[in-house]
Write an enzyme that holds these catalytic residues in place. Structure first.
Site, PDB file in Angstrom:
ATOM      1  N   PHE A 113       0.857  -1.177   0.000  1.00 14.19           N
ATOM      2  CA  PHE A 113       0.000   0.000   0.000  1.00 14.19           C
ATOM      3  C   PHE A 113       0.897   1.231   0.000  1.00 14.19           C
ATOM      4  CE2 PHE A 113      -4.525   0.885   1.570  1.00 14.19           C
ATOM      5  CZ  PHE A 113      -5.095   0.046   0.632  1.00 14.19           C
ATOM      6  N   GLN A 233      -8.215  14.592   4.708  1.00 16.23           N
ATOM      7  CA  GLN A 233      -7.673  13.945   3.514  1.00 16.23           C
ATOM      8  C   GLN A 233      -8.700  13.963   2.387  1.00 16.23           C
ATOM      9  OE1 GLN A 233      -6.755   9.467   3.394  1.00 16.23           O
ATOM     10  NE2 GLN A 233      -4.743  10.394   3.495  1.00 16.23           N
ATOM     11  N   HIS A 235      -9.524  12.568  -1.419  1.00 15.11           N
ATOM     12  CA  HIS A 235      -9.141  11.515  -2.353  1.00 15.11           C
ATOM     13  C   HIS A 235      -9.331  12.042  -3.772  1.00 15.11           C
ATOM     14  CE1 HIS A 235      -8.705   7.631  -4.202  1.00 15.11           C
ATOM     15  NE2 HIS A 235      -8.362   7.131  -3.049  1.00 15.11           N
ATOM     16  N   LEU A 245     -15.906   6.088  -4.157  1.00 15.27           N
ATOM     17  CA  LEU A 245     -14.463   6.062  -4.373  1.00 15.27           C
ATOM     18  C   LEU A 245     -14.070   5.155  -5.535  1.00 15.27           C
ATOM     19  CD1 LEU A 245     -12.060   7.110  -2.568  1.00 15.27           C
ATOM     20  CD2 LEU A 245     -11.902   4.761  -1.788  1.00 15.27           C
ATOM     21  N   GLU A 248      -7.229   3.723  -6.124  1.00 12.84           N
ATOM     22  CA  GLU A 248      -5.963   4.068  -6.739  1.00 12.84           C
ATOM     23  C   GLU A 248      -5.524   2.995  -7.725  1.00 12.84           C
ATOM     24  OE1 GLU A 248      -4.762   6.859  -3.484  1.00 12.84           O
ATOM     25  OE2 GLU A 248      -3.556   5.051  -3.248  1.00 12.84           O
ATOM     26  N   ARG A 281      -1.726  11.460  -3.125  1.00 14.59           N
ATOM     27  CA  ARG A 281      -3.127  11.864  -3.196  1.00 14.59           C
ATOM     28  C   ARG A 281      -3.332  13.367  -3.211  1.00 14.59           C
ATOM     29  NH1 ARG A 281      -6.244   7.748   1.031  1.00 14.59           N
ATOM     30  NH2 ARG A 281      -5.833   5.885  -0.187  1.00 14.59           N
ATOM     31  N   HIS A 346     -12.388  12.637   2.266  1.00 15.10           N
ATOM     32  CA  HIS A 346     -12.300  11.193   2.480  1.00 15.10           C
ATOM     33  C   HIS A 346     -12.115  10.803   3.945  1.00 15.10           C
ATOM     34  CE1 HIS A 346     -11.594   7.072   1.540  1.00 15.10           C
ATOM     35  NE2 HIS A 346     -10.313   7.086   1.837  1.00 15.10           N
ATOM     36  N   ARG A 381      -3.056  10.563   6.853  1.00 11.02           N
ATOM     37  CA  ARG A 381      -3.223   9.151   7.196  1.00 11.02           C
ATOM     38  C   ARG A 381      -2.740   8.280   6.049  1.00 11.02           C
ATOM     39  NH1 ARG A 381      -7.164   5.022   6.089  1.00 11.02           N
ATOM     40  NH2 ARG A 381      -8.293   6.457   4.757  1.00 11.02           N
TER      41      ARG A 381
HETATM   42  C1  LIG Z   1     -14.769   4.629   1.072  1.00 11.84           C
HETATM   43  C2  LIG Z   1     -13.815   4.468   2.215  1.00 11.84           C
HETATM   44  C3  LIG Z   1     -12.782   3.532   2.139  1.00 11.84           C
HETATM   45  C4  LIG Z   1     -11.908   3.360   3.213  1.00 11.84           C
HETATM   46  N1  LIG Z   1     -10.916   2.405   3.117  1.00 11.84           N
HETATM   47  C5  LIG Z   1     -10.101   2.193   4.177  1.00 11.84           C
HETATM   48  C6  LIG Z   1      -9.109   1.156   4.144  1.00 11.84           C
HETATM   49  O1  LIG Z   1      -8.976   0.430   3.167  1.00 11.84           O
HETATM   50  N2  LIG Z   1      -8.317   0.977   5.222  1.00 11.84           N
HETATM   51  C7  LIG Z   1      -8.445   1.743   6.336  1.00 11.84           C
HETATM   52  O2  LIG Z   1      -7.704   1.511   7.271  1.00 11.84           O
HETATM   53  N3  LIG Z   1      -9.371   2.723   6.400  1.00 11.84           N
HETATM   54  C8  LIG Z   1     -10.207   2.969   5.353  1.00 11.84           C
HETATM   55  N4  LIG Z   1     -11.150   3.965   5.430  1.00 11.84           N
HETATM   56  C9  LIG Z   1     -11.328   4.702   6.698  1.00 11.84           C
HETATM   57  C10 LIG Z   1     -12.117   3.873   7.717  1.00 11.84           C
HETATM   58  O3  LIG Z   1     -12.977   2.989   7.049  1.00 11.84           O
HETATM   59  C11 LIG Z   1     -12.966   4.737   8.657  1.00 11.84           C
HETATM   60  O4  LIG Z   1     -12.173   5.716   9.203  1.00 11.84           O
HETATM   61  C12 LIG Z   1     -13.519   3.893   9.792  1.00 11.84           C
HETATM   62  O5  LIG Z   1     -14.226   2.794   9.291  1.00 11.84           O
HETATM   63  C13 LIG Z   1     -14.411   4.668  10.747  1.00 11.84           C
HETATM   64  O6  LIG Z   1     -14.931   3.774  11.727  1.00 11.84           O
HETATM   65  P1  LIG Z   1     -15.668   4.259  13.035  1.00 11.84           P
HETATM   66  O7  LIG Z   1     -16.020   3.050  13.812  1.00 11.84           O
HETATM   67  O8  LIG Z   1     -14.872   5.298  13.686  1.00 11.84           O
HETATM   68  O9  LIG Z   1     -16.986   4.963  12.482  1.00 11.84           O
HETATM   69  P2  LIG Z   1     -18.230   4.410  11.621  1.00 11.84           P
HETATM   70  O10 LIG Z   1     -18.005   3.056  11.075  1.00 11.84           O
HETATM   71  O11 LIG Z   1     -18.597   5.501  10.688  1.00 11.84           O
HETATM   72  O12 LIG Z   1     -19.362   4.267  12.711  1.00 11.84           O
HETATM   73  C14 LIG Z   1     -19.950   5.367  13.335  1.00 11.84           C
HETATM   74  C15 LIG Z   1     -21.064   4.859  14.206  1.00 11.84           C
HETATM   75  O13 LIG Z   1     -21.540   5.900  15.022  1.00 11.84           O
HETATM   76  C16 LIG Z   1     -22.933   5.927  15.025  1.00 11.84           C
HETATM   77  N5  LIG Z   1     -23.344   7.292  15.333  1.00 11.84           N
HETATM   78  C17 LIG Z   1     -22.903   8.446  14.784  1.00 11.84           C
HETATM   79  N6  LIG Z   1     -23.515   9.498  15.343  1.00 11.84           N
HETATM   80  C18 LIG Z   1     -24.354   9.019  16.292  1.00 11.84           C
HETATM   81  C19 LIG Z   1     -25.269   9.605  17.214  1.00 11.84           C
HETATM   82  N7  LIG Z   1     -25.465  10.914  17.266  1.00 11.84           N
HETATM   83  N8  LIG Z   1     -25.978   8.792  18.026  1.00 11.84           N
HETATM   84  C20 LIG Z   1     -25.817   7.454  17.969  1.00 11.84           C
HETATM   85  N9  LIG Z   1     -24.967   6.850  17.124  1.00 11.84           N
HETATM   86  C21 LIG Z   1     -24.250   7.622  16.290  1.00 11.84           C
HETATM   87  C22 LIG Z   1     -23.336   5.407  13.669  1.00 11.84           C
HETATM   88  O14 LIG Z   1     -24.617   4.842  13.719  1.00 11.84           O
HETATM   89  C23 LIG Z   1     -22.268   4.340  13.443  1.00 11.84           C
HETATM   90  O15 LIG Z   1     -22.676   3.126  14.024  1.00 11.84           O
HETATM   91  C24 LIG Z   1     -12.036   4.158   4.369  1.00 11.84           C
HETATM   92  C25 LIG Z   1     -13.065   5.094   4.440  1.00 11.84           C
HETATM   93  C26 LIG Z   1     -13.935   5.270   3.380  1.00 11.84           C
HETATM   94  C27 LIG Z   1     -15.020   6.300   3.500  1.00 11.84           C
END
Ligand SMILES: Cc1cc2nc3c(=O)[nH]c(=O)nc-3n(C[C@H](O)[C@H](O)[C@H](O)COP(=O)(O)OP(=O)(O)OC[C@H]3O[C@@H](n4cnc5c(N)ncnc54)[C@H](O)[C@@H]3O)c2cc1C
Ligand code: SF4
Ligand code: FES
Lengths: 612, 292
Positions: A113, A233, A235, A245, A248, A281, A346, A381
């Site tokens: 990566f 960040q 993309h 998305l 890459e 990026r 992103h 990141r």
């Molecule tokens: C398209 C894409 C591809 C990616 N690819 C990669 C990758 O290959 N490798 C990598 O390491 N990272 C990647 N990332 C980054 C990574 O996926 C995210 O940063 C990460 O999944 C975020 O996880 P989280 O648990 O913090 O939040 P989320 O999975 O977004 O979960 C947030 C949670 O909070 C809850 N919530 C929010 N507000 C409230 C509220 N007010 N009350 C109650 N519940 C609430 C929601 O319901 C949800 O359950 C990618 C991101 C994107 C967008």
């Protein structure tokens, strides 16, 4: 009122991992989430999880890559914790049944990566996040952990001592989306915010509609500082109509970017004479936007990513999923026409300031995942470093909240004697509260040092009043209008290009949004599944979060990682090896700085050029 | 921007489904519509739509609001843009014409499984369905055979309960010890379960299934597929596999399936659901388990 030892807000990768860890540590834990857990945006991650698992690799190399990738704005103790714990925590996912891709010998596969010195990105096909999310939810089901799904958390119940470092968090106030009932959730041992990214502050983003920075805004208003919010960040290749998305991989296989005049602008306009489309990026994203701004964009909006010359066979073999994405989400056939792409928001490197144990400066308040800033990503990141952050720091926060001893953290939080106040920057408008916009967060009227239950009850009362107010008001402005204006302001002025003048314009527009929000009302009269109400409250959170991003972008006059400033296009180590912190003090943002920690366990990471 | 306004909201009486039940409306199933919708022969030509507005007819129901207690259809004229999906269209209608228009959605990229709707008589993910590929006007309804909470939102609890019934988690306590030792899994075995692991819990399959409609206790294609995902995973022992087969061959399990393939047809993740169910039936026979 509901009561548990530990309340986890959000059920994406970070929240689920925190809940499982708290459960294993013996706590009675509950997840409260506005979405059903499997709907969380973690499911969208494709690439993989960085973990030093194999011979020839070790956590120190991973730590080195991460520090370099961060442009030396990550804190070494956080990075070392991440890289040391990631291997074990990744293997735990395997033990729970995650369907990783496999090698001939049956072990989990890893791939190279960007920015990594070893192929350590552990993956499950092109849908690593989906599998991670589901395997973790399976563990929650297995353990019978209580899930309150489709409950929207509105605010925290926190005491209101003058010094945020002395405050305590006793629970949250949430409403049941299905019925509209507002209830209190008392947390005896801790509240963990795991609410994900704030991508909806921008008009064009790869983030979900639900990524509205609720956790950021709640913690901020309760007095916990937000850290390094200016580091966003972008993309370079997202589809214009949805933000989906395009990986890459297309450029990796030889895909070419063209402007409207059919020029291969990465070379022809000299943005990256060596690496061309494969430059990093931020470089590609800035190049695309320059083309559009100088009138060479397609439909004045995007550029073309062409892969037709690779031939049908090669495309079908290596990039088939891209064809589906372009077809399903943009209505474009990548075999016969170029794909439209433009930069999209992103990932947010910054977030709620926490230490290695996930704790904020407020007692009993934790944050983990994208909403938190430990900080492991600093200015930028690396791909594949967010998912390990979820599992490593989600787990630590869960354990710590449940009472496990994880040792003294090295990272300090909150305002203290090691910070420096911001004094130089002139603000174009007075930021912060505009009066009647749904309380200042910390329950206002003083004396909130009563018992936990009393505090929670009062907070519930004020949330109910707030909802009633929004519902009963029957004329005014609607959230969609304000949200669109806010998103446009951010995308126009706090995007990949940032100028002092532009960011100041954004702050003015944000101020206008705040003022318009004074007159916001909810048109849908129903208590049943009122998404109008939910989005209205989210919009308020987006305003708070957007303002901190813009403030950070204004004060940090340098070019580091993803943050570029026209007036000072160099990484200015002499002045800026420090984190930006913004906290909400009596309705106004207070800005201060804390030095970055470059000293690791047994070495110091000397800032070097971030060239690849 | 368009100056199009929403047409006056007139209930189209001939399309109003039968009297809703006390707790909520059953979403409508219009068999004729279903057939024509699935074929989609006369799809609108994209270039023809450019710069035009498209008409969507959206099912409305709210148990609390006087003029929505009786389900009705509202019409919205939405300016068409290249790449516009059904989800984009309903979002546009909500944000510009009627903020009470209610539906679940989040990722906009077919991974969160929130927005399975009944579009032109077929279960589809709103975000994955191009407006240009549909016959117009486009009719958007909640998933049939599920209780409607409001507008396009249905109650998913029953679906979740069925998913939970099959013990949806890997059962293997005998894990390899030692530093960073993983369970080994062959590429073939990973490939074998690959499609089954793609499920996003959208509920489209369950809604399309006649058997599930008639037998509320039927596990349904998604839950059986989840069981398949573990039963076929070599990381679990034979005993666990037998236990799993016992769960799915119960009265309301695999034997209910009459191989109508409707689930397979609507699955947005292309999971060969019917095949998976058939394979589990064969496994159950092999293991000599009781027939129902
Ligand atoms: C398209 C894409 C591809 C990616 N690819 C990669 C990758 O290959 N490798 C990598 O390491 N990272 C990647 N990332 C980054 C990574 O996926 C995210 O940063 C990460 O999944 C975020 O996880 P989280 O648990 O913090 O939040 P989320 O999975 O977004 O979960 C947030 C949670 O909070 C809850 N919530 C929010 N507000 C409230 C509220 N007010 N009350 C109650 N519940 C609430 C929601 O319901 C949800 O359950 C990618 C991101 C994107 C967008
Ligand atoms: S099997 Fe397919 S249709 Fe059924 S819930 Fe899963 S993804 Fe949806
Ligand atoms: S919005 Fe997530 S699947 Fe359609």
């Amino acid at each position: 009122m509901y009561e548990h030892d530990v309340i986890v807000v959000g059920a994406g990768g970070a929240g689920l991992r925190a809940a499982v860890a708290a459960d294993e540590a013996g706590a009675d834990v509950a997840l409260v989430s506005k979405l059903h857990p499997v709907r969380s945006h973690t499911g969208a991650a494709e690439g993989g999880i960085n973990a030093a698992l194999r011979e020839g690799d070790d956590w120190e190399l991973h730590a080195y890559d991460t520090m370099k990738g961060s442009d030396y704005l990550a804190d070494a103790p956080a990075v070392e914790t991440l890289t040391q714990d990631s291997p074990e925590d990744t293997i735990t996912l395997e033990h729970w049944g995650m369907p990783f891709s496999r090698e001939e010998d049956g072990r989990v596969s890893q791939r190279p990566f960007g920015g990594l010195s070893f192929p350590r990105t552990t993956y499950a096909g092109a849908e690593t996040g989906h599998h991670l999310l589901h395997v973790m939810y399976e563990q929650v089901v297995k353990r019978g952990i209580q899930v309150y799904d489709e409950w929207y958390v509105m605010d925290l119940a926190t005491t209101d001592e003058d010094d945020p470092n002395e405050r305590e968090c006793h629970g949250v106030v949430a409403y049941d989306v299905q019925s509209g009932n507002v209830e209190g959730f008392k947390a005896n041992d801790g509240v963990i915010l795991a609410t994900g990214g704030p991508g909806q502050a921008f008009d064009h983003t790869t983030n979900a509609v639900s990524c509205t920075g609720d956790g950021h805004a709640m913690a901020y208003r309760a007095g916990a500082p937000l850290e390094d919010m200016e580091f966003i960040q972008f993309h370079p290749t997202s589809l214009p109509s949805t933000g989906v998305l395009i990986s890459e991989g297309v450029r990796g296989e030889g895909g070419i970017l063209y402007n409207n005049d059919g020029e291969r602008f990465m070379f022809e306009h000299g943005y990256a004479n060596n690496d061309g489309e494969l430059a990093s990026r931020d470089v590609v994203a800035r190049a695309e936007l320059t083309e559009v701004q100088e009138g060479r964009g397609v439909n004045d909006e995007y550029v073309h990513l062409d892969m037709r010359h690779l031939g049908e066979e090669r495309i079908l073999d290596r990039l088939e999923n891209i064809l589906h994405l372009a077809e399903d989400f943009e209505g474009v056939d990548g075999l016969i026409e170029p794909m439209p792409v433009k930069p999209g928001q992103h990932y947010a490197m910054g977030g709620i300031e926490v230490d290695e144990n996930g704790q904020t400066c407020i007692d009993g308040l934790y944050a983990a995942g994208e909403c938190a800033c430990v900080s492991v990503h600093g200015g930028n990141r690396l791909g594949g470093n967010a998912l390990p952050e979820l599992i490593v720091f989600g787990k630590r926060a869960g354990r710590h909240a449940a009472g496990d001893d994880l040792g003294e953290p090295q990272i300090r939080t909150g305002y203290g004697d090691d910070v420096e106040d911001e004094t130089d920057t002139e603000l174009p408008v007075q930021p912060g509260s505009a009066g009647l916009d749904g309380s200042g967060g910390v329950a206002a009227d003083g004396g909130m040092t009563a018992d936990a239950e009393g505090i929670l009850e009062r907070q519930v009362e004020s949330a109910r009043e707030h909802v009633d107010y929004l519902m009963e008001k029957d004329t005014g402005v609607q959230h969609a209008e304000i949200r669109q204006k806010l998103q446009n302001a951010m995308t126009d002025y706090v995007n990949v290009f940032r100028t002092e003048e532009g960011v100041k314009k954004a702050l003015k527009l944000i101020r206008e949004c705040r003022e318009e929000y004074q007159d916001v009302y909810v048109d849908d009269p129903s208590r049943t599944f009122n998404t109008d109400l939910q989005q209205t409250i989210e919009t308020r959170n987006l305003i708070d979060v957007a303002e901190t991003i813009a403030l950070g972008a204004l004060v940090r006059n340098e070019f580091r990682g993803a943050h570029w400033r026209q007036e000072n296009q160099i990484r200015d180590d002499e002045n800026w090896l420090k984190h930006t912190l913004i906290s909400w003090e009596e309705g106004e943002p207070k800005i201060f700085y804390r030095p970055v920690i470059l000293e690791g366990e047994d070495k110091t990471y000397e800032p070097k050029d971030r060239s690849y | 921007m368009s100056t199009q306004q929403q047409e006056p909201e007139q209930p189209e009486s001939q399309e109003t489904p039968k009297d809703p039940e006390m707790k909520g409306a059953e979403s409508p199933v219009d068999e004729k519509e279903k057939e024509t919708g699935e074929i989609d022969q006369t799809t609108a030509d994209e270039t023809e739509l450019e710069g035009e507005t498209v008409l969507i007819k959206v099912f409305r129901y709210d148990p609390e609001v006087a003029d929505k207690q009786e389900p009705r259809f509202d019409e919205f004229h939405v300016p068409f843009e290249k790449g516009m999906t059904v989800l984009d269209a309903v979002m546009y209608a909500r944000d510009h014409y009627d903020s009470s228009l209610t539906f679940r959605h989040s990722c906009r990229q077919a991974v969160c499984g929130s927005d399975a709707f009944f579009v032109n008589g077929k279960q589809r993910l709103g975000c994955k369905t191009q407006m240009a590929d549909l016959e117009h006007p486009v009719r958007i309804e909640p998933l049939p055979h599920q209780e409607v909470v409001k507008d396009l939102v249905v109650d998913m609890d029953h679906f979740y309960d069925q998913m939970h019934t099959v013990e949806p988690y890997l059962q293997q306590d005998d894990l390899p010890t030692g530093d960073l030792e993983e369970q080994r899994q062959s590429r073939e075995n990973r490939e074998k379960i690959k499609m089954s692991t793609r499920c996003i819990w959208c509920g489209a399959c369950m809604s399309s299934c006649n058997i599930a409609a008639g037998d509320n206790e039927y596990l349904g294609p998604a839950a059986i597929n989840k069981a398949y995902r573990f039963a076929m995973d070599d990381r679990e022992d034979e005993e666990v596999k037998e236990h799993r087969l016992r769960i799915i061959e119960q009265e309301h399990g695999v034997w209910r399936c009459q191989t109508q393939f409707s689930c397979t047809e609507v699955c947005p993740k292309d999971i060969p659901l019917t095949e998976h169910i058939q394979e589990l039936k064969r496994e159950a026979v092999k293991k000599n388990l009781k027939f129902w």
